[in-house]
Design an enzyme around this catalytic site. Structure first.
Site, PDB file in Angstrom:
ATOM      1  N   TYR A  15      16.252  34.510  39.197  1.00  0.00           N
ATOM      2  CA  TYR A  15      14.621  34.009  38.422  1.00  0.00           C
ATOM      3  C   TYR A  15      13.895  35.216  38.747  1.00  0.00           C
ATOM      4  CZ  TYR A  15      11.109  31.646  36.364  1.00  0.00           C
ATOM      5  OH  TYR A  15       9.790  30.688  35.878  1.00  0.00           O
ATOM      6  N   TYR A 169      15.039  20.320  36.463  1.00  0.00           N
ATOM      7  CA  TYR A 169      14.929  20.681  37.161  1.00  0.00           C
ATOM      8  C   TYR A 169      13.222  20.213  37.264  1.00  0.00           C
ATOM      9  CZ  TYR A 169      12.910  23.639  40.642  1.00  0.00           C
ATOM     10  OH  TYR A 169      12.627  24.644  41.778  1.00  0.00           O
ATOM     11  N   HIS A 170      12.141  20.378  36.859  1.00  0.00           N
ATOM     12  CA  HIS A 170      11.308  19.543  36.635  1.00  0.00           C
ATOM     13  C   HIS A 170      10.553  18.677  36.769  1.00  0.00           C
ATOM     14  CE1 HIS A 170      10.977  24.244  35.156  1.00  0.00           C
ATOM     15  NE2 HIS A 170      10.477  24.944  36.383  1.00  0.00           N
ATOM     16  N   LYS A 543      -8.337  21.634  35.931  1.00  0.00           N
ATOM     17  CA  LYS A 543      -6.890  22.883  36.026  1.00  0.00           C
ATOM     18  C   LYS A 543      -7.235  24.278  35.601  1.00  0.00           C
ATOM     19  CE  LYS A 543      -3.205  22.604  36.911  1.00  0.00           C
ATOM     20  NZ  LYS A 543      -2.471  23.432  38.334  1.00  0.00           N
ATOM     21  N   ASP A 547      -2.262  27.590  33.967  1.00  0.00           N
ATOM     22  CA  ASP A 547      -0.874  26.817  34.762  1.00  0.00           C
ATOM     23  C   ASP A 547      -1.468  25.714  34.937  1.00  0.00           C
ATOM     24  OD1 ASP A 547       0.577  25.924  37.342  1.00  0.00           O
ATOM     25  OD2 ASP A 547      -1.767  25.601  38.820  1.00  0.00           O
ATOM     26  N   HIS A 549       1.313  23.750  35.683  1.00  0.00           N
ATOM     27  CA  HIS A 549       2.217  22.564  37.264  1.00  0.00           C
ATOM     28  C   HIS A 549       1.109  21.701  37.917  1.00  0.00           C
ATOM     29  CE1 HIS A 549       5.000  26.401  37.039  1.00  0.00           C
ATOM     30  NE2 HIS A 549       5.642  25.504  37.243  1.00  0.00           N
TER      31      HIS A 549
END
Length: 678
Positions: A15, A169-170, A543, A547, A549
């Site tokens: 990646y 995945y996340h 935040k 981003d 996440h």
């Protein structure tokens, strides 16, 4: 015994992408020369969220976590001297997936490629963006339409392309259990397939081709027996759904096709050398079992919890795959777990639990309804909070973090600031300048007239109707439209979406019985509020930037709430100005900023300056994220009260530190634990 033919290895990817299209192209060509067999493109956050590099929200984010691709010129440079007709390219892109696929197709056409031979994947799973990664743009309905249109287009025009990579995945990174990871991914797949079927864009007798192009992107954690069973359960459930719900008779079209990136959530900043053996064990979960083996694998680097990996670190991860595939005897045998009663019992249990959870989601109206209601997000926030509580209590043991913490000095990180790659801050200015040049010159040959405007108007008209949006998007790509213009046109028609945060509805994960760490912090919070005569302490969790996440921010918000704070958390994607305005309007006692994308050096000082200009110097600012030591020191010199990184895993302790900073900022004497107990 007749020697059987050795199986072909899985696709090996890294990646990668950073700084500029030119720098990333050089990196890709080097990786391919080292034996990598496919490309996996990381795009920067402005590209992922549909902004041009000169947008206010893009500040500090350009080229940080991936490559900026703002127009066709960038896509040409990204794949220069890489024959796309022969390449298998995975693009981690979701909200703007249609746009990036259009740019990729046009770049391939300019190379002379036959687009029917293009192979690769666009991630294109918007549901998990609402739940865990935060690069969503449009509301669920229009987002599902974009995905549906892409699937219909690729089945008809790029038949070897995987138009969606349903991405659990996340979900695991956001705290999902194996049951949640499987169930939420399958619920997403059902929503997508139902939408394609109901759109009427693919004849019923060709629907098997749609199912055959659906792929999955999963996570593999260090509990590799459980993870391997998860993959077998995934395959069994997919076979059942595609046969029973969609009537796909061809078993090849029902095959569960997945790629994997092994777990980054479990990588540690403390003793990061231990991440190498974690990565190896996690890779075994998705390669040992032939019947549940990944079709493509990409591994994180050992230092990912510290910052951006260098090319050498990525090479090390590639070599891990190559040693397993080419030196070991793994690929010489049939499935070595076939007939294991332990494995079968575990898989049976997972299948039963997952089918029940999938039914529960369907009863709510499906995955999209479960997103909009906040059910899926609150479940993930809750699971993650429980996981963090187990780590803090020592129930989940992590070597180097909560056990076996004594260590020799690590030669790999002796000079921590050179153990990771840094992006030159000047890159952003160069990319912005290049963007301006593109905008100024696209009206010249070969365009000769303002085609971008016409193409964008056509896109908006198509969006207002029901036609497939891919052709209008391709016209935009050929006309020199930019990423921000394409997404901006669709924002005008579709609007934007702010996903539920899941914080307010998350249950208490850590108890506060007398004598527990949380009880002591609750008392500190109450005593400080009393000393300040303010009713309750108020914490703003912000935040800034792009981003998305948000896992760490959400866990801080939930624990602060449970410690007695009134928490102001408005979710992701805010400007420093918006954060400071909220801090002043809510009269907060502390501002906590969470940034994992590397944009802290640009955004945090802006927040500090705005607070000073407003005369709010008594509001301490704390920062959490993946922040190198040198940057942390710089932030403290700029006025940040405290910096927390992944090594600070004790959330209750962090909340206690926040109270200490509030007391110091308000010139209150420190509270010792004996005073709290008194």
């Amino acid at each position: 015994m007749t020697e059987r033919q050795k199986d072909r290895p899985w696709l090996m990817r890294t990646y990668a992408g950073h700084s500029t299209a030119e720098a990333s192209n050089e990196l890709y060509r080097r990786n391919l020369a080292k034996g990598q067999t496919g490309l996996s493109v990381a795009f920067d956050l402005p590209t992922q969220t549909g902004y041009d590099p000169d947008h206010i929200l893009a500040r500090g984010e350009v080229g940080r976590v991936g490559v900026p691709v703002s127009h066709l010129g960038d896509m040409r440079r990204l794949f220069q001297d890489i024959p796309l007709e022969q390449m298998n390219t995975s693009m981690t892109i979701n909200a703007t997936a249609m746009w990036l696929l259009a740019l990729y197709q046009v770049a391939a056409e300019e190379q002379g490629a036959d687009i029917t031979k293009l192979q690769g994947t666009t991630q294109n799973d918007i549901v998990k963006e609402y739940l865990s990664r935060g690069t969503h743009v449009f509301p669920p309905g229009p987002s599902l339409r974009l995905t549906t249109d892409m699937i219909a287009y690729t089945v008809n025009h790029i038949p070897k392309w995987n138009p969606i990579n349903i991405c659990s995945y996340h979900l695991q990174e956001a705290g999902a259990t194996p049951v949640q990871e499987i169930s939420y991914a399958m619920a997403t797949a059902i929503a997508v397939l139902d939408s394609v079927r109901d759109s009427g864009q693919v004849p019923e007798d060709r629907f098997g081709e749609v199912v055959a192009r659906i792929s999955f992107f999963v996570n593999a954690g260090v509990r590799f027996i459980e993870e391997m069973c998860k993959m077998r359960a995934f395959g069994r459930i997919w076979d059942k759904i595609t046969l029973e719900r969609y009537g796909i008779e061809n078993p090849k079209q029902r095959r569960f096709r997945y790629g994997v990136q092994v777990n980054s959530l479990g990588l540690t900043e403390a003793q990061p050398e231990n991440n190498v053996q974690r990565i190896v064990l996690e890779m075994l979960a998705v390669t040992l079992s032939k019947d549940a083996r990944a079709r493509a694998v990409q591994l994180p680097a050992w230092n990912e919890a510290l910052g951006l990996p260098r090319p050498w670190d990525q090479q090390w991860s590639l070599r891990i795959q190559q040693v397993l595939a080419h030196e070991s005897d793994l690929l010489e045998y049939e499935d070595i777990f076939a007939g294991s009663h332990v494995i079968e019992a575990k898989v049976d249990a997972l299948v039963e639990e997952c089918l029940a959870e999938i039914d529960r989601i369907q009863e709510m109206g499906g995955a999209m309804a479960a997103v909009e209601s906040g059910y899926l997000k609150s479940q993930l926030v809750s699971s993650h909070a429980e996981r963090r509580a187990r780590i803090e209590a020592g129930e989940d043991k992590i070597v180097g973090v909560n056990i076996f913490q004594a260590t020799e000095e690590n030669p790999l990180t002796a000079d921590l600031d050179t153990a990771i790659m840094t992006v030159d801050p000047a890159v952003e200015a160069r990319v912005v300048g290049s963007m301006k040049t593109w905008r100024d010159n696209r009206y010249q040959p070969p365009f000769n007239h303002p085609r971008p405007c016409k193409a964008l108007e056509r896109l908006k008209e198509a969006a207002k109707g029901t036609e497939n949006l891919m052709e209008a998007t391709l016209e935009c790509a050929r006309a020199g439209v930019t990423t921000g213009e394409w997404a901006g046109a669709l924002r005008e028609v579709f609007g934007e979406f702010r996903a539920p945060t899941g914080v307010s509805s998350a249950p208490v994960a850590v108890t506060a019985e007398a004598g527990t760490p949380l009880a002591l912090v609750r008392e500190k919070v109450a005593r400080t509020a009393e000393d300040l005569n303010c009713g309750r302490l108020r914490l703003l969790v912000g935040k800034p930037g792009l981003d998305g996440h948000s896992n760490g921010a959400e866990q801080i918000a939930v624990r602060a709430r449970d410690a007695g704070f009134e928490v102001v958390y408005q979710g992701i994607r805010l400007t420093p100005e918006q954060i400071v305005d909220a801090a002043l309007a809510e009269d907060v006692h502390c501002v906590g900023l969470s940034i994992l994308s590397g944009s802290h050096s640009a955004l945090v000082p802006d927040v500090l300056d705005r607070l000073r200009e407003a005369g709010a110097t008594d509001i301490p600012v704390i920062v959490g994220g993946i922040i190198p030591n040198a940057d942390a020191a710089e932030l403290k010199r700029a006025g940040v009260a405290a910096v927390f990184t992944p090594k600070d895993f004790g959330i209750t302790e962090i909340i206690g530190r926040i109270v200490d900073e509030i007391r110091q900022a308000n010139k209150l004497s420190p509270l010792e634990s004996t005073e709290v107990l008194a």
